[in-house]
Scaffold this motif. Structure first.
Motif, PDB file in Angstrom:
ATOM      1  N   GLY A  18       0.790  -1.229   0.000  1.00 14.67           N
ATOM      2  CA  GLY A  18       0.000   0.000   0.000  1.00 14.67           C
ATOM      3  C   GLY A  18       0.822   1.278   0.000  1.00 14.67           C
ATOM      4  O   GLY A  18       0.286   2.360   0.250  1.00 14.67           O
ATOM      5  N   ALA A  19       2.140   1.180  -0.262  1.00 14.80           N
ATOM      6  CA  ALA A  19       2.994   2.380  -0.294  1.00 14.80           C
ATOM      7  C   ALA A  19       2.469   3.359  -1.338  1.00 14.80           C
ATOM      8  O   ALA A  19       2.083   2.960  -2.438  1.00 14.80           O
ATOM      9  CB  ALA A  19       4.439   1.995  -0.615  1.00 14.80           C
ATOM     10  N   LYS A  20       2.449   4.629  -0.984  1.00 13.93           N
ATOM     11  CA  LYS A  20       1.941   5.671  -1.879  1.00 13.93           C
ATOM     12  C   LYS A  20       2.791   5.732  -3.152  1.00 13.93           C
ATOM     13  O   LYS A  20       4.010   5.639  -3.103  1.00 13.93           O
ATOM     14  CB  LYS A  20       1.969   7.018  -1.167  1.00 13.93           C
ATOM     15  CG  LYS A  20       1.372   8.144  -1.964  1.00 13.93           C
ATOM     16  CD  LYS A  20       1.403   9.437  -1.152  1.00 13.93           C
ATOM     17  CE  LYS A  20       0.777  10.558  -1.930  1.00 13.93           C
ATOM     18  NZ  LYS A  20       1.703  11.260  -2.773  1.00 13.93           N
ATOM     19  N   ALA A  21       2.121   5.894  -4.284  1.00 13.09           N
ATOM     20  CA  ALA A  21       2.818   5.973  -5.565  1.00 13.09           C
ATOM     21  C   ALA A  21       2.453   7.261  -6.287  1.00 13.09           C
ATOM     22  O   ALA A  21       1.331   7.738  -6.190  1.00 13.09           O
ATOM     23  CB  ALA A  21       2.455   4.786  -6.443  1.00 13.09           C
ATOM     24  N   GLU A  22       3.422   7.806  -6.998  1.00 11.40           N
ATOM     25  CA  GLU A  22       3.191   8.925  -7.914  1.00 11.40           C
ATOM     26  C   GLU A  22       3.116   8.332  -9.313  1.00 11.40           C
ATOM     27  O   GLU A  22       3.883   7.432  -9.645  1.00 11.40           O
ATOM     28  CB  GLU A  22       4.343   9.934  -7.843  1.00 11.40           C
ATOM     29  CG  GLU A  22       4.505  10.606  -6.502  1.00 11.40           C
ATOM     30  CD  GLU A  22       3.399  11.614  -6.215  1.00 11.40           C
ATOM     31  OE1 GLU A  22       2.895  12.233  -7.173  1.00 11.40           O
ATOM     32  OE2 GLU A  22       3.048  11.757  -5.030  1.00 11.40           O
ATOM     33  N   PHE A  23       2.203   8.851 -10.126  1.00 10.23           N
ATOM     34  CA  PHE A  23       2.015   8.345 -11.481  1.00 10.23           C
ATOM     35  C   PHE A  23       2.601   9.330 -12.484  1.00 10.23           C
ATOM     36  O   PHE A  23       2.363  10.529 -12.394  1.00 10.23           O
ATOM     37  CB  PHE A  23       0.519   8.147 -11.786  1.00 10.23           C
ATOM     38  CG  PHE A  23      -0.105   7.020 -11.036  1.00 10.23           C
ATOM     39  CD1 PHE A  23      -0.389   5.821 -11.682  1.00 10.23           C
ATOM     40  CD2 PHE A  23      -0.408   7.125  -9.688  1.00 10.23           C
ATOM     41  CE1 PHE A  23      -0.971   4.767 -10.994  1.00 10.23           C
ATOM     42  CE2 PHE A  23      -0.987   6.081  -8.996  1.00 10.23           C
ATOM     43  CZ  PHE A  23      -1.267   4.904  -9.649  1.00 10.23           C
ATOM     44  N   TYR A  24       3.349   8.810 -13.453  1.00 13.15           N
ATOM     45  CA  TYR A  24       3.908   9.615 -14.534  1.00 13.15           C
ATOM     46  C   TYR A  24       3.487   8.990 -15.859  1.00 13.15           C
ATOM     47  O   TYR A  24       3.495   7.778 -16.007  1.00 13.15           O
ATOM     48  CB  TYR A  24       5.443   9.656 -14.450  1.00 13.15           C
ATOM     49  CG  TYR A  24       5.935  10.352 -13.207  1.00 13.15           C
ATOM     50  CD1 TYR A  24       6.189  11.714 -13.225  1.00 13.15           C
ATOM     51  CD2 TYR A  24       6.122   9.662 -12.024  1.00 13.15           C
ATOM     52  CE1 TYR A  24       6.626  12.369 -12.078  1.00 13.15           C
ATOM     53  CE2 TYR A  24       6.558  10.298 -10.876  1.00 13.15           C
ATOM     54  CZ  TYR A  24       6.806  11.654 -10.915  1.00 13.15           C
ATOM     55  OH  TYR A  24       7.228  12.299  -9.772  1.00 13.15           O
ATOM     56  N   SER A  25       3.134   9.823 -16.812  1.00 12.97           N
ATOM     57  CA  SER A  25       2.700   9.334 -18.120  1.00 12.97           C
ATOM     58  C   SER A  25       3.729   9.658 -19.180  1.00 12.97           C
ATOM     59  O   SER A  25       4.288  10.753 -19.202  1.00 12.97           O
ATOM     60  CB  SER A  25       1.368   9.978 -18.514  1.00 12.97           C
ATOM     61  OG  SER A  25       0.369   9.587 -17.617  1.00 12.97           O
ATOM     62  N   GLN A  26       3.963   8.699 -20.054  1.00 15.78           N
ATOM     63  CA  GLN A  26       4.844   8.867 -21.211  1.00 15.78           C
ATOM     64  C   GLN A  26       3.967   8.705 -22.440  1.00 15.78           C
ATOM     65  O   GLN A  26       3.361   7.655 -22.642  1.00 15.78           O
ATOM     66  CB  GLN A  26       5.946   7.787 -21.208  1.00 15.78           C
ATOM     67  CG  GLN A  26       6.752   7.670 -22.475  1.00 15.78           C
ATOM     68  CD  GLN A  26       7.791   8.755 -22.610  1.00 15.78           C
ATOM     69  OE1 GLN A  26       8.354   9.186 -21.619  1.00 15.78           O
ATOM     70  NE2 GLN A  26       8.036   9.195 -23.821  1.00 15.78           N
ATOM     71  N   GLU A  27       3.897   9.739 -23.240  1.00 15.97           N
ATOM     72  CA  GLU A  27       3.106   9.666 -24.465  1.00 15.97           C
ATOM     73  C   GLU A  27       3.680   8.586 -25.375  1.00 15.97           C
ATOM     74  O   GLU A  27       4.890   8.406 -25.452  1.00 15.97           O
ATOM     75  CB  GLU A  27       3.148  11.027 -25.165  1.00 15.97           C
ATOM     76  CG  GLU A  27       2.016  11.245 -26.121  1.00 15.97           C
ATOM     77  CD  GLU A  27       1.969  12.685 -26.590  1.00 15.97           C
ATOM     78  OE1 GLU A  27       2.092  12.884 -27.814  1.00 15.97           O
ATOM     79  OE2 GLU A  27       1.817  13.576 -25.746  1.00 15.97           O
ATOM     80  N   SER A  28       2.814   7.887 -26.071  1.00 17.73           N
ATOM     81  CA  SER A  28       3.258   6.786 -26.921  1.00 17.73           C
ATOM     82  C   SER A  28       3.929   7.308 -28.186  1.00 17.73           C
ATOM     83  O   SER A  28       3.465   8.256 -28.813  1.00 17.73           O
ATOM     84  CB  SER A  28       2.067   5.913 -27.310  1.00 17.73           C
ATOM     85  OG  SER A  28       2.502   4.849 -28.127  1.00 17.73           O
ATOM     86  N   SER A  29       5.021   6.648 -28.550  1.00  9.83           N
ATOM     87  CA  SER A  29       5.692   6.963 -29.814  1.00  9.83           C
ATOM     88  C   SER A  29       5.095   6.140 -30.953  1.00  9.83           C
ATOM     89  O   SER A  29       5.461   6.322 -32.101  1.00  9.83           O
ATOM     90  CB  SER A  29       7.192   6.704 -29.698  1.00  9.83           C
ATOM     91  OG  SER A  29       7.419   5.342 -29.387  1.00  9.83           O
ATOM     92  N   SER A  30       4.164   5.239 -30.614  1.00 12.63           N
ATOM     93  CA  SER A  30       3.521   4.377 -31.613  1.00 12.63           C
ATOM     94  C   SER A  30       2.031   4.684 -31.661  1.00 12.63           C
ATOM     95  O   SER A  30       1.351   4.597 -30.634  1.00 12.63           O
ATOM     96  CB  SER A  30       3.710   2.903 -31.240  1.00 12.63           C
ATOM     97  OG  SER A  30       2.866   2.084 -32.017  1.00 12.63           O
ATOM     98  N   PRO A  31       1.505   5.009 -32.846  1.00 11.59           N
ATOM     99  CA  PRO A  31       0.071   5.271 -32.934  1.00 11.59           C
ATOM    100  C   PRO A  31      -0.786   4.040 -32.630  1.00 11.59           C
ATOM    101  O   PRO A  31      -1.968   4.159 -32.317  1.00 11.59           O
ATOM    102  CB  PRO A  31      -0.135   5.736 -34.370  1.00 11.59           C
ATOM    103  CG  PRO A  31       1.108   5.407 -35.106  1.00 11.59           C
ATOM    104  CD  PRO A  31       2.194   5.172 -34.118  1.00 11.59           C
TER     105      PRO A  31
END
Length: 189
Positions: A18-31
């Motif tokens: 249950g450790a707190k997590a930060e979310f990061y998004s990486q835009e896809s290089s593949s359509p």
């Protein structure tokens, strides 16, 4: 839960206590594929940055017959650039790299200013119970059979260590006297 991502996140939540997590998004290089999400757990291990991807397992690779990988990184650093590098690797190499034990990823430049390391190798994840991170069933209703994910570890390397691994094998490198989590260490070879 009827969503594959939700099932995976629930597995991680249980396994990480249950450790707190930060979310990061990486835009896809593949359509053809959605972006990659990276979860960063700074409090999971004392002084360690732990990051997990979600999105590698959405691609296809000839080596992935029964299970697909997601990536884990555990480094002694507070610099989130390490997690961003994990996202970059996950997005750019999914479907082309099998992420099998002993595979290497060469970025060709320093990952962060704090470290001379430019590459990574794939090995078992550096987690308290590595067996608990294999065969995670994320099957959803209507899916035939099982949809299994194995979490694999990425470990930062110096360029010379990557070359040593290619010449002598993973076992020879892994048996050297070194700390695979220390991003400021000297080369082990």
């Amino acid at each position: 839960m009827d969503n594959r991502a939700e099932k995976y996140l629930a597995h991680l939540d249980r396994l990480c206590g249950g450790a707190k997590a930060e979310f990061y998004s990486q835009e896809s290089s593949s359509p053809a594929l959605p972006g990659v999400t990276t979860l960063v757990h700074e409090g999971l291990s004392d002084g360690m940055l732990n990051a997990f991807t979600y999105g590698v397992s959405l691609a296809e690779h000839p080596a992935w017959q029964e299970r697909t990988p997601e990536l884990h990184l555990s480094v002694r650093s507070k610099n989130v650039i390490w997690a961003e590098a994990l996202s970059f690797i996950a997005d750019g190499m999914r479907g082309t790299c099998a992420f099998a034990c002993g595979d290497t990823v060469d970025l060709g430049e320093r990952v962060t200013p704090e470290s001379e390391m430019t590459a990574f190798c794939v090995f078992a994840p550096a987690l308290p119970d590595p067996a608990g991170y294999t065969g995670l069933d994320v099957s959803v209703a209507g899916h035939e059979g099982h949809d299994l994910i194995d979490i694999v570890g990425l470990y930062p390397l110096h360029d010379i260590e990557m070359r040593y691994l290619h010449e002598h094998g993973l076992e020879a490198l892994w048996n050297r006297d070194w700390d695979p989590h220390d991003v400021r260490r000297q080369p082990a070879v």
